[in-house]
Design a protein around this motif. Sequence first.
Motif, PDB file in Angstrom:
ATOM      1  N   GLY A 357      10.141  26.232 -24.566  1.00  0.00           N
ATOM      2  CA  GLY A 357      11.262  25.601 -25.261  1.00  0.00           C
ATOM      3  C   GLY A 357      12.235  24.873 -24.366  1.00  0.00           C
ATOM      4  O   GLY A 357      13.227  24.330 -24.861  1.00  0.00           O
ATOM      5  N   LYS A 358      11.973  24.822 -23.054  1.00  0.00           N
ATOM      6  CA  LYS A 358      12.868  24.164 -22.105  1.00  0.00           C
ATOM      7  C   LYS A 358      12.139  23.001 -21.428  1.00  0.00           C
ATOM      8  O   LYS A 358      10.988  23.138 -21.005  1.00  0.00           O
ATOM      9  N   VAL A 359      12.825  21.873 -21.314  1.00  0.00           N
ATOM     10  CA  VAL A 359      12.246  20.701 -20.650  1.00  0.00           C
ATOM     11  C   VAL A 359      12.216  20.932 -19.150  1.00  0.00           C
ATOM     12  O   VAL A 359      13.212  21.344 -18.543  1.00  0.00           O
ATOM     13  N   LYS A 360      11.066  20.697 -18.534  1.00  0.00           N
ATOM     14  CA  LYS A 360      10.932  20.793 -17.073  1.00  0.00           C
ATOM     15  C   LYS A 360      10.562  19.420 -16.533  1.00  0.00           C
ATOM     16  O   LYS A 360       9.544  18.836 -16.931  1.00  0.00           O
ATOM     17  N   ILE A 361      11.388  18.909 -15.635  1.00  0.00           N
ATOM     18  CA  ILE A 361      11.165  17.604 -15.005  1.00  0.00           C
ATOM     19  C   ILE A 361      10.655  17.841 -13.593  1.00  0.00           C
ATOM     20  O   ILE A 361      11.272  18.569 -12.816  1.00  0.00           O
ATOM     21  N   VAL A 362       9.507  17.249 -13.265  1.00  0.00           N
ATOM     22  CA  VAL A 362       8.892  17.483 -11.952  1.00  0.00           C
ATOM     23  C   VAL A 362       8.502  16.163 -11.311  1.00  0.00           C
ATOM     24  O   VAL A 362       8.087  15.209 -11.987  1.00  0.00           O
ATOM     25  N   TRP A 363       8.664  16.107  -9.996  1.00  0.00           N
ATOM     26  CA  TRP A 363       8.095  15.053  -9.156  1.00  0.00           C
ATOM     27  C   TRP A 363       6.999  15.711  -8.329  1.00  0.00           C
ATOM     28  O   TRP A 363       7.262  16.641  -7.567  1.00  0.00           O
ATOM     29  N   LEU A 364       5.763  15.239  -8.483  1.00  0.00           N
ATOM     30  CA  LEU A 364       4.622  15.847  -7.814  1.00  0.00           C
ATOM     31  C   LEU A 364       4.088  14.914  -6.734  1.00  0.00           C
ATOM     32  O   LEU A 364       3.867  13.722  -6.984  1.00  0.00           O
ATOM     33  N   ASP A 365       3.877  15.457  -5.540  1.00  0.00           N
ATOM     34  CA  ASP A 365       3.249  14.692  -4.459  1.00  0.00           C
ATOM     35  C   ASP A 365       1.770  14.514  -4.757  1.00  0.00           C
ATOM     36  O   ASP A 365       1.056  15.484  -5.073  1.00  0.00           O
ATOM     37  N   LEU A 366       1.280  13.302  -4.653  1.00  0.00           N
ATOM     38  CA  LEU A 366      -0.131  13.027  -4.895  1.00  0.00           C
ATOM     39  C   LEU A 366      -0.954  13.413  -3.676  1.00  0.00           C
ATOM     40  O   LEU A 366      -0.575  13.131  -2.530  1.00  0.00           O
ATOM     41  N   LEU A 367      -2.090  14.074  -3.917  1.00  0.00           N
ATOM     42  CA  LEU A 367      -2.983  14.539  -2.863  1.00  0.00           C
ATOM     43  C   LEU A 367      -4.339  13.860  -3.013  1.00  0.00           C
ATOM     44  O   LEU A 367      -4.702  13.386  -4.089  1.00  0.00           O
ATOM     45  N   LYS A 368      -5.095  13.855  -1.924  1.00  0.00           N
ATOM     46  CA  LYS A 368      -6.440  13.287  -1.972  1.00  0.00           C
ATOM     47  C   LYS A 368      -7.372  14.187  -2.755  1.00  0.00           C
ATOM     48  O   LYS A 368      -8.247  13.722  -3.493  1.00  0.00           O
ATOM     49  N   ASP A 369      -7.194  15.505  -2.597  1.00  0.00           N
ATOM     50  CA  ASP A 369      -8.056  16.480  -3.251  1.00  0.00           C
ATOM     51  C   ASP A 369      -7.228  17.704  -3.606  1.00  0.00           C
ATOM     52  O   ASP A 369      -6.413  18.153  -2.793  1.00  0.00           O
ATOM     53  N   LEU A 370      -7.447  18.264  -4.794  1.00  0.00           N
ATOM     54  CA  LEU A 370      -6.656  19.412  -5.232  1.00  0.00           C
ATOM     55  C   LEU A 370      -7.116  20.711  -4.593  1.00  0.00           C
ATOM     56  O   LEU A 370      -6.345  21.658  -4.468  1.00  0.00           O
ATOM     57  N   ASP A 371      -8.386  20.781  -4.199  1.00  0.00           N
ATOM     58  CA  ASP A 371      -8.928  22.024  -3.643  1.00  0.00           C
ATOM     59  C   ASP A 371      -8.862  22.056  -2.124  1.00  0.00           C
ATOM     60  O   ASP A 371      -8.463  23.059  -1.538  1.00  0.00           O
ATOM     61  N   VAL A 372      -9.238  20.958  -1.477  1.00  0.00           N
ATOM     62  CA  VAL A 372      -9.212  20.884  -0.012  1.00  0.00           C
ATOM     63  C   VAL A 372      -8.049  19.982   0.384  1.00  0.00           C
ATOM     64  O   VAL A 372      -8.152  18.763   0.342  1.00  0.00           O
ATOM     65  N   GLN A 373      -6.941  20.585   0.769  1.00  0.00           N
ATOM     66  CA  GLN A 373      -5.715  19.832   1.025  1.00  0.00           C
ATOM     67  C   GLN A 373      -5.516  19.610   2.532  1.00  0.00           C
ATOM     68  O   GLN A 373      -4.528  20.015   3.123  1.00  0.00           O
TER      69      GLN A 373
END
Length: 560
Positions: A357-373
């Motif tokens: 019920g609450k708005v969450k605002i996020v800025w996400l850093d883009l990665l090349k791969d989600l599993d192998v960072q």
Amino acid sequence: MAFLTGMIFGIAFGIFLVMAFARFEHSRAEQRRELAIAVTQYSKLTVEGLRKLLPPEFYPSWVVFTRRQKLKWLNCELAKLWPFIDQAASELIKTSLDPVFEQYKSLVLDSIRFSKLTLGTVAPQFTGIEVLEDGSSGITMELEMEWDGNPNIVLDIKTTFGVSLPIQVKNIGFSGVFRIIFKPLVSEFPCFGAVCYSLREKRNLDFTLKVVGGEISAIPGLSDAIEGTIRDTIEDTLTWPYRKVIPILPGDYSDLEMKPVGILDVKLVQARDLKNKDLVGKSDPFALVYIRPLRNTTRKSKTINNDLNPIWNESYEFIVEDPSTQFVTVKVFDDEGIQSSELIGCARVSLSQLEPGKVKIVWLDLLKDLDVQRDVKPRGQVHLELLYFPYNVPGIVNPFAHKFALTALEKALKTDTDDTGASAIEKRKNVIMRGVLSVTVISAEDLPPMDVMGRTDPYVVIYLKKQGTKLKTRVVNDTLEPIWNQTFDLVVEDGLHDLLIFEVYDHDTFGKDYIGRCIMTLTRVIMEREFRDTFPLEGAKSGKLNLLLKWTAQPVYRDT
């Protein structure tokens, strides 16, 4: 004399006996005390302490202490059972997956079925095991597994061009985590009512496709179509939160099956500082957003041409089945026209981080791969706005639950008798959230100096992007900490889909210099009615904007 001698000797002998008895009793007391201390110390010993006292070579053959020994025993027993599992599972897999293949076939495929299926002679290897807490109602076990198998899998493919081909699936490499749930616990043997199994985490799935007696590249797009169908089928029939329930004892176990528990509203607002993938000009970015990576539940944004700071302002709705384990994933691509799109970067956020019920605002850093960072080079950021509403939770009501049109996924999932709350989706209407937005531009902090003398003459321009409304504050001269305290009332025609933009400029005699901006949707102010917050300036070295927003709703409905 003899009497005296005998008396002395008798007394001495008696004293000796008394002393000997006392010494003996003292020795026994010491032994009992030492034994009590030893027993106490042994009672406090841990498994690690016992291992130090007793080397592994002295263990009985039936005692298994180490994790490696447990897994070795488990893998040994699985290898013995594998020929029988192969015979039992092969037919079950064929009958279960053939109908699902039909759901996910692409435009290139007319039909896809198993022609041959055996799991081969190489059994999977378990590399880890963990038992999770599940209260007193059940037991949850997670098994890490790797399989480099030699199965014999041949698919009978018929294309829409009328060509039939036998396709062999080879070189399968898989690693992941299987979850097994024994639930509910009962007093009747075998002490649990049903078993649920699911692929909790799919870490890696590789395979190659080969036409028996031919070349698969002879038909353009065929390989991608078959691979997409296989991956979608695995995702839809095996991957958590989907789970297969096997009843062991008679009873109703429908509560163990996958059910929708809520709705997630995702707004893809914008991205900034994207990595340029084009040699000439700039990238043409678009985004894919999903919770479950199925073709019919993945949302694609429009393409913004020649822009590394695109503004999409698009909203999507997703059904949530397990917010404790699911993620919302966004992948940003560069559109290459008729060629394959090139991945710019990807990111995801766990639904467990959301407050219902609450708005969450996020800025996400883009990665090349989600599993192998391993690649940490900057690829840009993506701006999301997330709003989660669970079904049937006291005190949490979705004010838009009856106002939205049905999405394709909701139409597919809706039922007349679903008591989870999902049937309320049928009653939704399309709504234009009309209202009055009161914006107070209070002040700014730590603005960067734009003039030669280290000062700035700032003012703020306010935009409603979709509606085209434009307003401006007064100019405050020679300050990096301006105070405006100006209020503007804007009549908003479509608050759910409009975008509010604040741009800060430095006023000059013969023009203006851009400082930075803030971009936000109106969802939060519509939900909270009023809030005050500080927003950092995008594109500026420093600076924050203090704002107060109020909303007075005047909704306009229309039936769909």
